[in-house]
Write a protein that holds these residues in place. Structure first.
Motif, PDB file in Angstrom:
ATOM      1  N   LEU B 405      -3.331 -12.320  -5.061  1.00 45.95           N
ATOM      2  CA  LEU B 405      -3.389 -11.797  -4.621  1.00 45.95           C
ATOM      3  C   LEU B 405      -2.337 -10.631  -5.002  1.00 45.95           C
ATOM      4  N   ILE B 410      -0.503  -7.707  -2.782  1.00 44.95           N
ATOM      5  CA  ILE B 410       1.129  -8.258  -1.974  1.00 44.95           C
ATOM      6  C   ILE B 410       2.427  -8.775  -3.231  1.00 44.95           C
ATOM      7  N   PRO B 411       2.804  -7.158  -2.639  1.00 44.40           N
ATOM      8  CA  PRO B 411       4.045  -7.250  -3.651  1.00 44.40           C
ATOM      9  C   PRO B 411       4.442  -9.114  -4.017  1.00 44.40           C
ATOM     10  N   PHE B 416       0.429  -4.488  -6.297  1.00 44.22           N
ATOM     11  CA  PHE B 416       0.591  -3.627  -4.678  1.00 44.22           C
ATOM     12  C   PHE B 416       1.200  -2.592  -5.953  1.00 44.22           C
ATOM     13  N   TYR B 420       0.070   0.700  -4.376  1.00 45.86           N
ATOM     14  CA  TYR B 420       1.479   1.063  -3.940  1.00 45.86           C
ATOM     15  C   TYR B 420       1.699   3.439  -4.015  1.00 45.86           C
ATOM     16  N   PHE B 423      -1.366   5.455  -1.896  1.00 47.11           N
ATOM     17  CA  PHE B 423      -0.713   5.542  -0.896  1.00 47.11           C
ATOM     18  C   PHE B 423       0.006   7.010  -0.261  1.00 47.11           C
ATOM     19  N   ALA B 435      -4.994   7.821   4.353  1.00 47.37           N
ATOM     20  CA  ALA B 435      -4.547   6.599   3.964  1.00 47.37           C
ATOM     21  C   ALA B 435      -4.474   5.509   5.172  1.00 47.37           C
ATOM     22  N   VAL B 439      -4.889   1.785   3.981  1.00 43.58           N
ATOM     23  CA  VAL B 439      -4.368   0.253   3.654  1.00 43.58           C
ATOM     24  C   VAL B 439      -5.448  -0.566   5.149  1.00 43.58           C
ATOM     25  N   LEU B 440      -5.849   0.024   5.716  1.00 42.85           N
ATOM     26  CA  LEU B 440      -6.685  -1.307   6.804  1.00 42.85           C
ATOM     27  C   LEU B 440      -7.896  -1.722   6.090  1.00 42.85           C
ATOM     28  N   SER B 442      -8.348  -2.597   3.115  1.00 38.38           N
ATOM     29  CA  SER B 442      -7.298  -3.183   2.301  1.00 38.38           C
ATOM     30  C   SER B 442      -6.535  -4.393   2.904  1.00 38.38           C
ATOM     31  N   VAL B 443      -6.617  -4.640   4.407  1.00 40.74           N
ATOM     32  CA  VAL B 443      -6.093  -5.980   5.369  1.00 40.74           C
ATOM     33  C   VAL B 443      -7.354  -6.492   5.198  1.00 40.74           C
ATOM     34  N   LEU B 446      -8.482  -8.381   1.916  1.00 45.67           N
ATOM     35  CA  LEU B 446      -7.021  -9.785   2.063  1.00 45.67           C
ATOM     36  C   LEU B 446      -7.846 -11.372   1.855  1.00 45.67           C
ATOM     37  N   TYR B 447      -9.232 -10.829   3.783  1.00 51.12           N
ATOM     38  CA  TYR B 447      -9.410 -11.662   3.573  1.00 51.12           C
ATOM     39  C   TYR B 447     -10.615 -13.010   2.849  1.00 51.12           C
ATOM     40  N   MET B 450      -8.970 -14.397   0.379  1.00 54.68           N
ATOM     41  CA  MET B 450      -7.852 -15.451   0.971  1.00 54.68           C
ATOM     42  C   MET B 450      -9.296 -16.739   0.640  1.00 54.68           C
TER      43      MET B 450
END
Lengths: 605, 516
Positions: B405, B410-411, B416, B420, B423, B435, B439-440, B442-443, B446-447, B450
């Motif tokens: 995480l 994830i904060p 994070f 942070y 950005f 920026a 951030v996109l 970073s989504v 996550l996949y 996870m």
């Protein structure tokens, strides 16, 4: 206790979660008891807040404020500041109540990995409460993101057959929205620094500077925040995660998901989007766009519900429809619409929460949610059938029950703004009656055809206990909603005054500019009626002359207090306004800024 | 800070004090090589403790340098931080990296003790090489002369080549080492070529003088093709070391084949050293060329985020997945260098330092968990091997969840903060599109993180062998997890440390070191 009530409410579940970590995992009953005790304790500690908040309900700004700006991470200007107003008060109470109920409802439903379940559930509870309490953008963002993790695990570990897919979809969708929001927050943070030379995430400070952003930047920012919140609500094109997450989540997870998590989106729109970008919110095309999305959500959600074969999916899509009403109320941008929206959010929490519990009870007995598998259930489970009927009626908006109050107020507020919008929303109410009554007919009426249903047991005492508070609340709000309106009056009027300083005929004088109004609303002079209330109007001026964000806190208070006088002379001379100037503020000035800050847009007309 | 090139050609006390951290490490490394000869087989663990002691002594020397700064600041005095005739510059920036390298090496040693026994490769040279590579890294962070920088780079790289191939019986390890050696040598050659051109252009090997001469050259001939060629060659060498796309091909193979603890070490300390040198060269020596290299970096950064993140999605080998994810992280860090030049805005540079520190904790932690999966007869680096980890080792699984995480940003976890500040620097300097891209991605990231979580917490175990963690490994996990969580919740100290190391006074936007 009184001065730290919010922290106590916030951290009680977390304390329970930490305690649970020390219980051995085999000791399932002890874990269940501790989980339930802390679930109930979480609700119990929020009860004193009700009378205490009631006494302060007419005060503008955040109450029960704890902490100070910049006291957490001083190097970047983030603080642990929590405080509530009427809107967050209602949502917090809903959260603690639904939290206790969902934990109680999981007693037999969760048989595997019991310890983790209660730990994550309690952590989730703290995360959600934090979102509603935070008065600091950074703190808000931390809770907003951190809360995703326990929800992801609840869906992913204890969910249905497609749980992995649903969990990751939920996580990715929400994260997508929130990272864009993070950029928006950073922009506001930096913008605040450019204007004042101070780096801070303190919400009332940002309220003062954010509306000064103009032009395209404001529109981009509005949509950066909007996507974050709209995914959470979920509004129409962003809703596809919701049926998956709802269907796969365990019952208690669905209750919390529908009851509380979705409200974070609408709460965010009310708390951040509108006061940060009042000019953009009032731009006709933006507003129209939002309303159209809401209307599509209402009708599309209802139509899709109508043809579902899975009960849980039906309830899930009905959420899309109901939340459409909430966003419609928000973007009606009138006191009625906004109050209705918040009340509808509470009602949706109560009734849809109950609907998920209802589905969960059948599922626990039969392990199927196919509507076709059932029929004539009222013969074998009469108590259950009665409660279901009440909650269905409440969800479809039958008068005397809670759903009616919210929907009616929203429709009324929307009608006053634009008759066409209201006309398009009404079919949603009718369709709600259709899909719920049809569902009821197929599941409960007739004779028992399926032999598997013949020996279903009726509700146990524990199950009944989960419904009793919800049924009582459904009737209470339906019969006497006045207290809710009273609690919401101050924050909602202030919000409307912020976004539309020239809004005519507020229920009580605009007290946005005053830090502490303890005058009785009835004693105040209402505004004179302007010649006619324009249904749609262009954004009020974005410029501002009589307030500079740089001004010291105390000066800002007075300069802002005089702001309304530029739009209506009578307002400045109203008893409330005069009384305030002489009365020392009962709340610290900082907390009072919340409402006085954004008022500069006055005089736009 | 005094760049005194006129010093006499003799060693002084200052030289000794400044190089003490490196000297101590070298001494201990040589000591290990000798002690190893007399140690009986069952006592080989002692080598690790000698190495840890060496790191401890070196850390004390660093703390002493740190104190000297602190005292000088209190009294408003300057610090003699230039040694060896202007080649060694132990400024605050270098001290920050010294701490970082020592931390990374210490945790890597803790991770290796049990692991090497399982692999039957418990030789003293491992720890000696590890310490030598740290010496090399320190030269890279503190070198103020392109010759010293290059020597440091080679010392580190050659030690790492051997470490990657340390599992002599493992084909993958040998293959990885050979690939890494060939490509590494190639890139070092290009890098040396670039540096030699800069020497030719400026007539000096001193970084400060190169900057000065380049400034003059640039004023005379704005588009000198030699300068561009030199810049491209140098940048290629540097970007290779930090594994940025398109010079990243070695990373997944080397990471997958190397002993897992070495992979962890490479992904944090070796990478941090590459960054230390890259920033030193780009911000100090080649600062006048900034308008030329920023477009290049923008391209590389976007390509790195894209390549790293998209390739990571499909990986089934944990080490390979984390290798691609670490490539993606380099892409985010490059954004900080694009946003900030250290003059008008330093947030991005500070973000890179913060990022490297938090990355040390979380990535080493993740590799520590993977290392502990290695048992007799179980290689333990496929996603299937980590499936159902929760049922076998709940603590490790929860810690891995925390690390992943944190890697996903994830904060309120440490990871994070890296993102942070990156950005924030982009927003401050108006790079909104970059920026948004960052951030996109970073989504997307996550996949794949996870996917590991899904396997750990939501699937049943594929193989039943129990997980055993040695006390040293537990200590490594404790350090990394505590760092990840505590920095995440209370980052004030870390932010101040990063600010201090860049000479950013409270509220000042400039890197004092650049204003000499």
């Amino acid at each position: 206790m009184y001065s730290h009530i919010l922290s106590i409410i916030l951290f009680t579940p977390l304390v329970g979660a930490i305690l649970l970590m020390f219980v051995t995992r085999e000791n399932k009953d002890a874990i269940r008891w501790i989980g339930n005790i802390f679930g109930f304790l979480g609700f119990a500690v929020s009860l004193p807040l009700v009378p205490w908040f009631w006494a302060l309900k007419d005060r503008a700004g955040f109450q029960f404020v704890e902490g100070a700006p910049n006291n957490w991470i001083s190097t970047i200007g983030a603080g642990y500041v929590i405080g509530i107003d009427g809107i967050s008060f209602l949502l917090i109470t809903l959260t603690t109540l639904l939290g206790a109920i969902s934990i109680l409802s999981s007693w037999t439903a969760i048989q595997e990995r019991v310890k983790e379940y209660y730990v994550w559930f309690l952590v989730l509870q703290t995360g959600m409460l934090g979102v509603f309490m935070a008065n600091d953008m950074f703190l808000f963002f931390v809770f907003w993101e951190a809360m995703l993790v326990p929800m992801y695990l609840l869906i992913g570990i204890w969910g249905g057959p497609r749980k992995l897919y649903a969990a990751i979809k939920f996580f990715l969708y929400t994260l997508f929205g929130s990272v864009l929001m993070l950029l928006g927050i950073l922009f506001l943070y930096f913008h605040h620094h450019t204007l004042t030379g101070i780096y801070t995430f303190y919400l009332p400070d940002l309220y003062a500077t954010a509306p000064k952003i103009g032009g395209h930047a404001a529109i981009w920012l509005f949509f950066a925040f909007f996507v974050g919140f709209a995914i959470k609500v979920p509004m129409f094109p962003f809703h596809t995660w919701l049926p998956d997450a709802h269907v796969e989540a365990p019952t208690a997870g669905s209750v919390i998901l529908a009851g509380v998590l979705l409200k974070m989106g609408t709460y965010g729109l009310i708390r951040f989007s509108l006061p940060f970008f009042p000019a953009v919110s009032m731009t006709p095309w933006v507003r129209q766009f939002m309303v159209v999305l809401s209307l599509i959500g209402i009708i599309y959600g209802a139509l899709v519900s109508l043809m579902q074969k899975d009960m849980k999916k039906l309830v899930a899509y009905s959420s899309v429809s109901h939340l459409g009403f909430c966003t419609l109320g928000i973007f009606a941008l009138s006191p009625l619409g906004l109050s209705g929206s918040v009340i509808q959010q509470i009602n949706h929490g109560i009734s849809t929460g109950a609907l998920f519990l209802i589905v969960g009870i059948l599922y626990e007995r039969r392990h199927t949610r196919e509507i076709a598998e059932y029929g004539g259930i009222s013969n074998v489970m009469p108590v259950y059938a009665t409660i279901t009927l009440i909650m269905f009626m409440s969800s479809m908006g039958l008068p005397l029950l809670n759903g009616f109050v919210g929907e009616f107020t929203i429709l009324q507020g929307t009608f006053m703004e634009n008759k066409v919008w209201a006309a398009w929303a009404v079919p949603g109410v009718i369709l709600a009656a259709a899909y719920l009554l049809w569902l009821y007919q197929r599941v409960f009426f007739g004779s028992v055809q399926n032999p598997k249903n013949a020996k279903l047991t009726d509700l146990t005492g524990r199950e009944l206990a989960t419904f009793v508070p919800l049924v009582i609340l459904a009737f209470a709000i339906g019969l006497y909603p006045q207290p809710l309106f009273q609690i919401l009056a101050t924050p909602v009027n202030n919000l409307v005054a912020t976004v539309r300083p020239d809004y005519p005929g507020l229920n009580k004088p605009v007290v946005a500019a005053q830090p502490a109004v303890n005058a009785n609303p009835d004693a105040a002079t209402p505004l004179p009626e302007p010649p006619k209330a324009p249904a749609m109007q262009t954004a009020p001026a974005s410029g501002d002359t009589n307030q500079t964000g740089v001004a010291g806190r105390v000066e800002r208070r007075f300069s802002a207090a005089s702001a309304p006088s530029s739009s209506g002379e009578s307002r400045a001379s109203s008893p409330a306004a005069l009384a305030t100037k002489n009365t020392p503020p009962l709340v610290p000035v900082k907390t009072a800024q919340a409402n006085l800050a954004p008022s500069p847009a006055a005089g736009g007309k | 800070m005094t760049t005194s090139l006129t010093q006499s050609l003799s060693f002084s006390g200052t030289d000794y004090v400044l190089s003490l951290p490196m000297l101590l490490l070298t001494l201990f490394a040589l000591g290990i090589l000798m002690i190893d000869l007399i140690l009986p087989k069952q006592w080989k663990q002692a080598n690790a403790f000698v190495a840890l002691a060496g790191i401890g002594f070196s850390a004390i020397a660093v703390v002493k340098l740190h104190l000297a700064y602190w005292i000088a600041e209190q009294q408003g005095l300057g610090v003699k931080n230039v040694g060896f005739m202007g080649t060694l510059l132990v400024d605050r920036y270098a001290l920050y990296f010294f701490y970082l390298f020592l931390l990374g090496a210490a945790v890597a040693i803790l991770m290796s003790i049990h692991y090497l026994e399982v692999e039957h490769e418990n030789h003293g040279e491992f720890y000696a090489l590890l310490l030598f590579s740290v010496v090399g890294m320190m030269c890279m962070a503190a070198g103020y002369d392109i010759v010293l920088l290059f020597i440091g780079l080679e010392l580190m790289a050659i030690s790492t080549y051997v470490l990657v191939g340390f599992l002599r019986r493992d084909k993958r390890s040998n293959e990885a080492a050979l690939k890494y050696l060939l490509l590494g040598a190639f890139s070092s050659g290009i890098f040396a070529y670039g540096l030699s051109l800069f020497y030719g252009l400026s007539g000096s090997t001193n970084v400060g003088v190169i900057a000065q001469k380049l400034q003059e050259n640039l004023a005379a001939r704005p588009h000198d093709p030699v300068v561009i060629l030199a810049l491209l060659a140098t940048a290629t060498g540097l970007l290779f070391k930090i594994a940025a796309v398109p010079f990243h091909q070695w990373a997944p193979d080397a990471y997958e084949g190397a002993p897992t603890s070495v992979t962890g070490f490479m992904s944090v300390a070796v990478k941090a050293a590459g960054w230390a040198m890259l920033l030193r060269i780009f911000l100090w020596g080649l600062f006048p060329l900034r308008p030329m290299y920023v477009p290049l970096l923008i391209f590389v950064s976007i390509a790195t985020m894209t390549g790293g993140n998209l390739a990571a999605i499909t990986q089934n080998n944990l080490k390979r997945l984390l290798a691609y994810s670490s490539i993606a992280h380099v892409g985010y860090m490059l954004l900080g260098l694009i946003a900030s030049d250290g003059q008008t805005n330093s947030t991005g540079i500070m973000a890179i330092l913060v990022y490297l520190l938090v990355y040390t904790f979380m990535n080493l932690g993740a590799f520590a968990v993977i290392t502990s999966l290695r048992r007799r007869n179980v290689i333990g680096d496929e996603i299937d091997d980590i499936a159902g980890l929760y049922f076998k080792a709940p603590t490790e699984a929860i810690l891995m969840l925390v690390f992943l995480l944190s890697l996903a940003g994830i904060p309120p976890l440490a990871g994070f903060w890296g993102k942070y500040f990156i950005f924030l620097s982009l927003i401050q300097t108006g790079h909104y599109t970059l920026a948004a891209i960052g951030v996109l991605y970073s989504v997307v990231a996550l996949y794949y993180y996870m996917r590991i979580v899904n396997a750990m917490l939501m699937r049943q175990p594929v193989e039943a062998a129990p997980v055993h963690t040695s006390p040293a490994m537990r200590l490594a996990l404790t350090i990394t997890a505590a760092g990840t969580v505590i920095i995440g919740l209370f980052p004030n100290a870390m932010i101040s440390a990063a600010n201090w190391s860049l000479g950013l006074a409270q509220g000042s936007q400039h890197m004092a070191a650049l204003l000499r």
